[in-house]
Design an enzyme around this catalytic site. Sequence first.
Site: not given
Length: 1004
Positions: A433, A496
């Site tokens: 991220e 994820e």
Amino acid sequence: MRFREYQDLDSLHINRLPGRTTVVPYPDEVSALTFSRAASPYYRLLNGTWDFELLDSPRDIPEDVGAMVPSEQITVPGCWQMQGYGLPQYTNVKFPIPYDPPYVPDETPVGAYRTMFDLPEAYKGRSTRLRFEGVDSCYYVYVNGTLAGFSKVPHMPAEFDITNLVKDKDNLLHVLVFQWSDGTYLEDQDKWRLNGIFRDVLLLSFGKAHIADIHVDAGLSENFTKGELSVTALVEGAKKVAFKLLEGDSVVAQGEAVVQSGKAQYQASIPNVKAWTAETPNLYTLVVSIDGQVECQRIGFRDIIIKSGVLYINGVAVKLHGANRHDTHTLLGSYTPVDNMLEDVLIMKRHNFNTVRTAHYPPDPRFLSLCDEYGLYVIDEADLECHGVVEVEHYDLIAQDPIWEKQFIDRGVRMVERDRNHPSVIFWSLGNEAGYGVNHVVMAEAMRKLDNTRPIHYERDQQAETADMVSHMYTSIPNLIKQGKEKNDKPFFLCEYAHAMGQGPGNLEDYWQLFNRYPRLIGGCVWELVDHGITAYTQDGDRFYAYGGDFGEYPHDGNFCVDALLYPDRTPHTGMLEFRHVLRPVRAVLADEKAGRVQLTNHYAFTDLNALTFTWDVSYAGKVLVSGERAVSCKPGRRVSITLPLGKYPEDSVLNLRFTLKNHANWAPQGFAVCEEQLPLQLGYKKALVPTVACSLTLQETKAGAVVTSGTAQYVFSRAAKGLARLTVAGTELLSSPVELNLWRAPTDNDRGIGGRINEKWEKLGLNRLSARLVRMDAKQEKDSVTVTVESVYAPPVTRPVLSLTQTWTFLRDGRVQLNTLYTPLLDIEAYLPRLGLRFQMPCSFDRLRWLGRGPFESYPDKKTGALVGFYEMSVADTHEPYVYPQENGSHEDTRYMVLTNLEGQGLVIAGNAFAFSTHHYTPEALTKAEHTYELEDDDITQVLLDGVMGPLGSNSCGPEPLEEHRLYFKKPMSFDFVWMPVDLQSECPKVAGLRAQQALRKA
């Protein structure tokens, strides 16, 4: 300006030595082969109690650092916030400081550390190095008052040559640790923000002639049967290097190489090599030596390739059963002792995981060694995340700005330099991220120059322009199907998914049906392994786990840090138990029940099923009718059919299959249960009816309602209570509240999710504030039965009625009571509901629970495959699941009957058609109100929640809502049947009572 480096993007370090693999110098082969750092006289651990003081800002650092004598003490390794200095802060996305790179606040706290050491005798006449394995965020090192070095990047080691700064005795070591630095903008991981020297501090000694580093490439050739070893040793001061490869105690290759330009290179081929995989973690020992120094490294031969969108390890397509793992400890914070690392590895292995993603930074190198030894694939992730830019501007703000290029490259290159020799590391990850831009491109280029044998992963490279795979997060089932069908040379990976926050996650089986169906889907990593709760105590001494905001910090992200498969003390959540079943390496289907033919599928990639012991049984209501053990052999990835002598069995029986380790493994003992499978049987015979005894049955209608007397039981229906208000049996009160409608559940983290927030829709509907208006209460007596019908309409304040509920109670002559509940919607309700059911209370003494259904742990419509059908017994208190943030828990799906009694054996049996129920010593309202475990106190009641149907869970805390087909939509009338029956276990065993109640249900 003093200390300018901590907010200077061009300053990566001062005097930091080049990165290298984790090497401790040993004087001889005997000590090196122990693989114990303490066996080397050239190694000393400086961990322990240091002097410490937390300064308010860099302005408080005196001119003469060497003269500082901090007034307090601290444990190293450790985080200062966990030891009473400053406050822990949890934030997921938001930066903890203003966004003003490269600058950080003037009031940046500084941890001033001080310790003393003597130079060991063995170090004299040699070079001395000081190594820090991890310090957050950046730090300056002083030895005897002189600056020895400076370094950034918390989760990467830094080593300094302090030979010219040390003396024989009373060496003063000062370390100034800055809480924030320009690196803080690249260290915005979803975790507690904790600081200090949180990993080991080492004092190492090297001779003038020494091995500086070792680079190993251990691949495979000739159809993956021959090992190809290539070793480069970086050497100073020696002319030749000896190499030896051991398999156990046997030498399989050896030779010497001359040092040229500081390098000695050695190559060897190993026929019939035992390759390394997560299932078969075969390790060889590489011994590299010069006069005066010996190094040993455990290496594994394996091949990683991506071809036509499929991941192959040693030529075999592999699915990654992964978990994301942070360094976290409920008492120590970011410092995780080696026994906790081993505990995590063993937990993952024992729950059928084969992969770990080091979210979101490289772990302690000893964790990688454990993965090498016990067998886990590792996605090694660079210490890089700048998620907080989304609060300021666009996601790619930093990634596209070339002024950060050096910082990006530094973080990737140092990870490769340290971890390149670990066979467990199969992917490098460019971080998490941090947007995507040119800085990632050059970072990947630099990493590939060091190591081109491993694919590169990075999720924010959504089109895989730089990465070797397409990686997304929290992809929904429908979109995952699209990815599986897509023709693409790059595989699809879910770095994820299945956000395991609180009650959940749901749909695990649905995900793995797809992973197993489509070759392009190579698996994924659940978020995440361990809850980040911090052990705390109330003023009354009650222990609980603290989460964001509990320390008064700002900003914070609440309980988003407790989002894992394990509690902070590493006790498994029920989600972990469900995952273990979903990831089972053996799956079975009943191919021909009449013939007893079962088809087994071996989902191992490298292990034959003959490594497991296979046992089976046919059971009814928890009683084994027939059982056996037989040998099974099935090659990896293949299917085999077996025939079992099932014999005769009643309907509602199940076939249980169990697979255990035939031999001891380093991660579990012989006989350890690897997985189970349960197959419902359809061809059973009907059991004979349990005899019943007729009892007196009378009806008395009153102005207040109706009273039905059935033998020694009396049922009181009240117009005021809108239904059954009292139930006494032989003078004992079984009810302490009326039987009422229940559509509410204490919202789960998924109900409160970041996307749907379905709980808000439930509240808007007023499901937690419904009141009843009695429409009618009718009672009539016939020859062999009494019927009481209660119809009510339910509405919240302000708005229109939501539904009507009609309860039809039919009392039979033998003491059994048939209950039909008819729910009819009165509104067009768009939202899916949490449940459709009833609720009532019994006195607290009714706390002994037995049931035939799924168990022993909780289960929900999309989280139940691992909870096998059986007969279970436990206390009401033990059905509670103590989520860090209290929420809906303890339900049991596919229940045939439940028996709830007091110590004397008096109580109630309720049977139904695959219903759900839960029992607690607190109300749904108390559970809804509580935000910490200590706020949920038991009442003097036993609360029973009886559900015709329970709503699903999903994983919307950070992911998709429940699957459409699992959602509980209430568009048309829904009806459910139950049987109630008083029981006294002094006269009748619970299984017979349950069966007797079931048989009345079949008559209904």
